[in-house]
Motif scaffolding. Structure first.
Motif, PDB file in Angstrom:
ATOM      1  N   LEU A  92      94.443  62.418  34.661  1.00 41.55           N
ATOM      2  CA  LEU A  92      93.731  63.686  34.566  1.00 41.55           C
ATOM      3  C   LEU A  92      93.951  64.447  35.864  1.00 41.55           C
ATOM      4  O   LEU A  92      93.669  63.929  36.949  1.00 41.55           O
ATOM      5  CB  LEU A  92      92.243  63.428  34.320  1.00 41.55           C
ATOM      6  N   ILE A  93      94.471  65.654  35.744  1.00 37.53           N
ATOM      7  CA  ILE A  93      94.843  66.451  36.920  1.00 37.53           C
ATOM      8  C   ILE A  93      94.120  67.793  36.864  1.00 37.53           C
ATOM      9  O   ILE A  93      94.169  68.488  35.841  1.00 37.53           O
ATOM     10  CB  ILE A  93      96.377  66.691  36.967  1.00 37.53           C
ATOM     11  N   THR A  94      93.454  68.146  37.958  1.00 37.92           N
ATOM     12  CA  THR A  94      92.858  69.482  38.038  1.00 37.92           C
ATOM     13  C   THR A  94      93.450  70.225  39.224  1.00 37.92           C
ATOM     14  O   THR A  94      93.750  69.633  40.257  1.00 37.92           O
ATOM     15  CB  THR A  94      91.321  69.429  38.179  1.00 37.92           C
ATOM     16  N   THR A  95      93.614  71.536  39.048  1.00 36.51           N
ATOM     17  CA  THR A  95      94.252  72.372  40.074  1.00 36.51           C
ATOM     18  C   THR A  95      93.443  73.649  40.246  1.00 36.51           C
ATOM     19  O   THR A  95      93.028  74.266  39.253  1.00 36.51           O
ATOM     20  CB  THR A  95      95.695  72.709  39.658  1.00 36.51           C
ATOM     21  N   ALA A  96      93.217  74.020  41.498  1.00 43.47           N
ATOM     22  CA  ALA A  96      92.417  75.216  41.789  1.00 43.47           C
ATOM     23  C   ALA A  96      92.848  75.816  43.124  1.00 43.47           C
ATOM     24  O   ALA A  96      93.715  75.282  43.817  1.00 43.47           O
ATOM     25  CB  ALA A  96      90.933  74.864  41.802  1.00 43.47           C
ATOM     26  N   GLN A  97      92.206  76.918  43.495  1.00 40.77           N
ATOM     27  CA  GLN A  97      92.535  77.615  44.740  1.00 40.77           C
ATOM     28  C   GLN A  97      92.137  76.801  45.963  1.00 40.77           C
ATOM     29  O   GLN A  97      92.801  76.856  46.994  1.00 40.77           O
ATOM     30  CB  GLN A  97      91.827  78.976  44.784  1.00 40.77           C
ATOM     31  N   THR A  98      91.032  76.047  45.865  1.00 37.87           N
ATOM     32  CA  THR A  98      90.532  75.277  47.006  1.00 37.87           C
ATOM     33  C   THR A  98      90.221  73.846  46.576  1.00 37.87           C
ATOM     34  O   THR A  98      90.090  73.552  45.382  1.00 37.87           O
ATOM     35  CB  THR A  98      89.240  75.895  47.579  1.00 37.87           C
TER      36      THR A  98
END
Length: 449
Positions: A387-393
């Motif tokens: 499970l991979i999450t990606t965001a600005q910070t």
């Protein structure tokens, strides 16, 4: 370009390679054991060949069966994924002899970097910082004892053919050295058929930070920044992130340059990872090089918008790389979801998945081969999803991971989802204040399943 690629692997990585091949217009061949007949990689490949019964040494590690499958399907390349035969010099050589392109390192490269003592000597010659320790293999316990005194305790004994933490012993005082020496050699001999040992200074409060590199057939290499893999249990990674919360611009530049120097010194071809231990003062030391794609490669793909499997295939086909080094624009975290019970010492939990609900939404990626009704066999590694999450910070990526984990429902088996959910709330993790020793003090709180 290749017309047909056989994927010599199973599970989510086989499916991951198939997806990129389809996007590139390349036909695919899946191989599978009898235990994996119902796996998704078998269903989504253009062709599928059964290569043996459930035990991996009779199927996924059976080189003759895989080569035969490639020949009967007219595959002109083999992608080994990770694990199994991905870092096997003999298999790379056999592919070469049968004029099938091995999408990975050459036999010489695997041999050079696979033996840890040889790899360390090679990196020293390349001017890459290495951990102080023995020059080559230790010849006797007496030599080991003398060197440990000279270096000063603590020291780390390591099997030269090691992996997965086998044949490794931390020794904090001289009176424990003999017992550690005997047990490490015995374990290494049983696991690898090689009880050769070397010794290094034990790095205190270490972080495990790796640099992703790509090298082409023309001697050029570049790096795709770092991944922090310090949250580990028994030397097995549990979660990874990029960029590392411990990293500075100066350290990234120095480590990136060292990794590229290492790759170009050995004329490395393909995707590889130069792994470093970084101490609390941000001194970094070469640990090993993995001559294959990594389990955690998706977080790098997410932060720089780059398909690493596609790049592997292009490089193997003789396409030169751009030579550009990449710096992450976003923050990405990966949680390895294993079929294990975190409330019961992470005991494996194979079995049938009765209910499955997968998380989604902006910035959420799930790499998996499982589905509702799928039976997880007991014969292989317990990882069933990433499970991979990606965001600005980093803060946003953690919050997104919490939400995605709360949405992720798997029933019928135990999984590590509850562990990861607790990890995302742990104050030291949230603060980015963790080392490879983090799990030694981590205790699961009781939850309602």
């Amino acid at each position: 370009m290749f017309k047909k690629i056989l994927i010599a692997n199973r599970g989510e990585i086989a499916l991951r390679v198939i997806r990129t091949c389809k996007e590139m217009g390349i036909k695919t061949v899946a191989v599978y054991s009898t235990a994996d007949a119902e796996s998704l990689h078998v269903r989504f490949a253009d062709e599928a060949v059964c290569i043996g019964p459930a035990p991996s040494n009779q199927s996924y590690l059976k080189m003759a069966n895989i080569i035969a499958a490639a020949e009967i399907t007219n595959a002109d390349a083999i992608h080994p994924g990770y694990g199994f035969l991905s870092e096997n010099a003999k298999f790379s050589k056999i592919c070469e002899e049968h004029e099938i392109k091995f999408i990975g390192a050459s036999p010489e490269m695997i041999e050079k970097m696979g033996d840890k003592a040889t790899a360390k000597a090679t990196m020293k010659a390349a001017g890459v910082p290495t951990i102080p320790g023995s020059e080559g293999l230790l010849e006797s316990f007496e030599q080991t004892e003398k060197l440990a005194r000279e270096m000063g305790y603590p020291v780390m004994l390591k099997a030269t053919a090691g992996g997965g933490g086998k044949g490794m012993r931390a020794v904090w005082k001289e009176e424990d050295l003999r017992k550690a020496w005997d047990s490490a050699r015995q374990e290494a001999g049983a696991a690898f058929g090689n009880d050769g040992m070397y010794m290094e200074k034990l790095i205190e409060e270490p972080r495990h930070i790796e640099i992703q590199v790509i090298g082409d057939q023309f001697g050029k290499a570049c790096h795709l920044s770092e991944r922090d893999c310090s949250v580990q249990r028994r030397h097995q990674k549990l979660t990874e992130e990029t960029p590392s919360p411990f990293m500075t611009d100066k350290l990234r530049k120095e480590m990136g340059e060292a990794a590229v120097r290492a790759a170009e010194f050995i004329k490395y071809e393909g995707a590889g990872t130069v792994e470093f231990l970084v101490d609390k003062h941000r001194n970094f030391y070469f640990m090993e090089m993995n001559t294959r794609i990594q389990v955690e490669h998706p977080i790098t793909e997410q932060v720089i918008d780059f398909d690493l499997i596609r790049e592997q295939i292009l490089v193997a086909a003789g396409v030169p790389i751009s030579g550009k080094n990449y710096i992450p624009k976003l923050h990405s975290i990966e949680c390895r979801i294993n079929a294990e019970d975190p409330h019961n010492d992470f005991r494996p939990s194979p079995g049938r998945i009765t209910t499955l609900h997968m998380p989604g939404g902006h910035g959420v990626r799930l790499d998996t081969h499982v589905y509702s009704g799928y039976t997880i066999p007991p014969n292989y590694d317990s990882m069933i999803a990433k499970l991979i999450t990606t965001a600005q910070t980093r803060e946003e990526a953690i919050n997104k991971m919490k939400r995605a984990l709360d949405e992720f429902v798997i029933e019928g088996i135990k999984t590590t989802i509850p562990f990861h959910r607790q990890l995302m709330d742990h104050p030291d993790y949230v603060a980015g204040n963790y080392t490879t020793k983090f799990m030694e003090d981590f205790e699961m709180a009781e939850t309602e399943d």
